[in-house]
Design a protein around this motif. Structure first.
Motif, PDB file in Angstrom:
ATOM      1  N   ASN A 192      55.502  77.577  52.051  1.00 35.24           N
ATOM      2  CA  ASN A 192      54.174  77.016  52.614  1.00 35.24           C
ATOM      3  C   ASN A 192      54.298  77.603  53.982  1.00 35.24           C
ATOM      4  OD1 ASN A 192      55.038  74.757  54.308  1.00 35.24           O
ATOM      5  ND2 ASN A 192      55.366  73.770  52.277  1.00 35.24           N
ATOM      6  N   ILE A 193      53.282  77.771  54.612  1.00 39.16           N
ATOM      7  CA  ILE A 193      52.908  78.043  56.011  1.00 39.16           C
ATOM      8  C   ILE A 193      53.637  77.235  57.009  1.00 39.16           C
ATOM      9  CG2 ILE A 193      50.685  77.125  56.419  1.00 39.16           C
ATOM     10  CD1 ILE A 193      50.046  79.471  57.762  1.00 39.16           C
ATOM     11  N   TYR A 251      52.177  60.530  49.746  1.00 39.68           N
ATOM     12  CA  TYR A 251      52.696  59.739  48.563  1.00 39.68           C
ATOM     13  C   TYR A 251      53.973  60.460  48.018  1.00 39.68           C
ATOM     14  CZ  TYR A 251      48.730  56.536  49.334  1.00 39.68           C
ATOM     15  OH  TYR A 251      48.123  55.879  49.834  1.00 39.68           O
ATOM     16  N   SER A 252      54.482  61.307  48.644  1.00 39.70           N
ATOM     17  CA  SER A 252      55.721  62.098  48.038  1.00 39.70           C
ATOM     18  C   SER A 252      55.447  62.637  46.679  1.00 39.70           C
ATOM     19  CB  SER A 252      56.864  61.136  48.224  1.00 39.70           C
ATOM     20  OG  SER A 252      57.166  60.652  49.477  1.00 39.70           O
ATOM     21  N   ARG A 253      54.382  63.371  46.479  1.00 38.03           N
ATOM     22  CA  ARG A 253      54.164  63.973  45.062  1.00 38.03           C
ATOM     23  C   ARG A 253      53.918  65.477  45.237  1.00 38.03           C
ATOM     24  NH1 ARG A 253      50.789  59.541  45.658  1.00 38.03           N
ATOM     25  NH2 ARG A 253      51.114  57.957  43.939  1.00 38.03           N
ATOM     26  N   LYS A 254      54.827  66.350  44.793  1.00 34.73           N
ATOM     27  CA  LYS A 254      54.811  67.514  44.965  1.00 34.73           C
ATOM     28  C   LYS A 254      54.236  68.478  44.096  1.00 34.73           C
ATOM     29  CE  LYS A 254      58.446  67.543  48.497  1.00 34.73           C
ATOM     30  NZ  LYS A 254      60.067  67.986  48.815  1.00 34.73           N
ATOM     31  N   LEU A 255      53.136  69.012  44.021  1.00 33.07           N
ATOM     32  CA  LEU A 255      52.539  69.970  42.940  1.00 33.07           C
ATOM     33  C   LEU A 255      52.149  71.234  43.340  1.00 33.07           C
ATOM     34  CD1 LEU A 255      49.895  67.330  41.472  1.00 33.07           C
ATOM     35  CD2 LEU A 255      52.108  67.313  40.861  1.00 33.07           C
ATOM     36  N   ASN A 256      52.618  72.253  42.151  1.00 31.31           N
ATOM     37  CA  ASN A 256      52.347  73.518  42.348  1.00 31.31           C
ATOM     38  C   ASN A 256      50.669  73.669  42.419  1.00 31.31           C
ATOM     39  OD1 ASN A 256      50.954  73.748  39.997  1.00 31.31           O
ATOM     40  ND2 ASN A 256      53.233  74.160  39.027  1.00 31.31           N
ATOM     41  N   LEU A 271      43.144  71.051  51.693  1.00 26.84           N
ATOM     42  CA  LEU A 271      44.068  70.666  52.650  1.00 26.84           C
ATOM     43  C   LEU A 271      44.334  69.035  52.694  1.00 26.84           C
ATOM     44  CD1 LEU A 271      43.278  72.820  55.826  1.00 26.84           C
ATOM     45  CD2 LEU A 271      45.320  73.071  54.291  1.00 26.84           C
ATOM     46  N   VAL A 272      43.225  68.327  52.445  1.00 26.42           N
ATOM     47  CA  VAL A 272      43.049  67.001  52.373  1.00 26.42           C
ATOM     48  C   VAL A 272      43.751  66.316  51.201  1.00 26.42           C
ATOM     49  CG1 VAL A 272      41.600  64.847  52.147  1.00 26.42           C
ATOM     50  CG2 VAL A 272      41.021  66.435  53.845  1.00 26.42           C
ATOM     51  N   ILE A 273      43.445  67.072  49.963  1.00 27.36           N
ATOM     52  CA  ILE A 273      44.121  66.629  48.960  1.00 27.36           C
ATOM     53  C   ILE A 273      45.680  66.986  48.946  1.00 27.36           C
ATOM     54  CG2 ILE A 273      44.488  67.260  46.484  1.00 27.36           C
ATOM     55  CD1 ILE A 273      42.347  65.075  46.780  1.00 27.36           C
ATOM     56  N   ARG A 274      46.188  67.997  49.564  1.00 32.54           N
ATOM     57  CA  ARG A 274      47.333  68.462  49.344  1.00 32.54           C
ATOM     58  C   ARG A 274      48.202  67.342  50.305  1.00 32.54           C
ATOM     59  NH1 ARG A 274      49.699  73.523  49.172  1.00 32.54           N
ATOM     60  NH2 ARG A 274      47.507  74.279  49.292  1.00 32.54           N
TER      61      ARG A 274
END
Length: 321
Positions: free
Chosen positions: A141-142, A273-278, A264-267
């Protein structure tokens, strides 16, 4: 050389308010130049210098280098903190990363024991460019494109890189004119490592294309950091406005944002909350929250976790009721 010493003096006064510094020294040209520049500062601002050195036990030459830095510090009455990275704890893979972890843990331990608040390392402009290009090659990611910063929090103080605006050529020229003794790491000449391939094959070509390549990388890094910082601040503000209670957030407020800010807000909320999604999963969440035809429902975002929507509220839970 005079300009380098003068600008170094300015950088030191700007970034190093403390009168004691710990200098990470490898006996290479970069760290020996850093040590010399510090020693040549006017007495009125010159700090109390202590040196941290690690013998990684990775090369036969390390014994001579260790002996050199011990004698160097003894002659100049500089306190030396020295540690060996014993070969029996060397990993079979990822040795560079493991060596760095060992080294910085050692630096942090010294700072804790001595109360020193400033660690100085000898990273320079070429290091910045190499790091930037390596991150481009690896992808991500950037935020990861942000390069080496002049200063950052470290241990109970700060890590400061006073040579970051100087090229390797400038540093070598200073060492030549000052007749400094330093050691060359033979492994730096090998192209077995990505950084060395970038250093030997890519960076010289970029410099040939434009002599200001290093300056341009520095400029882009600075602009990127400013933009990301400003974006982060605005996203945090939106999250505060969007939050209805301790666990729930407003769908209507989220929908009132532009498409870019919604993403950006959802990301950021998921990262918080330490959730990493594609990207596909993020798109699925955005479609779910924006679906006015389905005011209630849930979407699975982990092995045992759901994002739940109830009209104007959405929240996270480990079960859907």
């Amino acid at each position: 050389m005079e300009n380098l010493a003068q600008s170094f003096f300015y950088n030191f006064r700007k970034y190093c308010p403390n009168q004691r510094v710990l200098v990470a020294v490898s006996t290479g040209v970069d760290s020996m130049v850093l040590l010399d520049l510090l020693s040549e500062l006017p007495e009125s601002v010159r700090p109390v210098i202590e040196v941290a050195y690690v013998d990684h036990k990775l090369r036969q030459e390390s014994q001579a280098e260790t002996s050199f830095i011990r004698n160097f510090c003894k002659k100049r009455h500089i306190k030396l903190h020295c540690r060996e990275w014993e070969t029996e704890i060397h990993p079979n893979v990822g040795i560079e990363s493991a060596a760095r972890t060992f080294r910085y843990k050692f630096f942090a331990d010294i700072m804790e024991k001595t109360g020193i608040k400033t660690l100085l390392t000898a990273h320079h402009a070429d290091d910045q460019a190499e790091t930037f290009l390596m991150k481009l090659v690896r992808g991500g990611n950037i935020q990861q494109l942000q390069g080496i910063r002049v200063t950052r929090r470290f241990a109970d103080g700060y890590l400061v890189r006073l040579l970051l605006n100087y090229s390797k050529d400038e540093i070598r020229e200073y060492a030549r004119k000052r007749d400094l003794i330093y050691f060359e790491d033979a492994t730096n000449r090998s192209n077995d490592y990505l950084r060395n391939r970038v250093r030997h094959l890519l960076v010289p070509k970029m410099k040939d294309e434009n002599s200001k390549f290093l300056e341009h990388v520095q400029s882009y890094e600075h602009q990127l950091s400013l933009l990301l910082c400003a974006t982060e601040e605005q996203v945090d503000n939106y999250l505060v406005e969007m939050q209805i209670n301790e666990t729930a957030f407003s769908v209507d407020f989220w929908l009132s944002l532009s498409k870019s800010w919604r993403t950006l807000v959802i990301r950021k909320l998921l990262e918080k909350y330490s959730r990493k999604l594609n990207e596909d999963s993020l798109n699925q969440i955005e479609s779910f929250l924006g679906n006015s035809q389905k005011p209630q429902g849930s979407i699975k975002i982990g092995m045992h976790e759901f994002l739940i929507k109830k009209y104007n509220l959405f929240y996270f839970d480990n079960k859907y009721q």
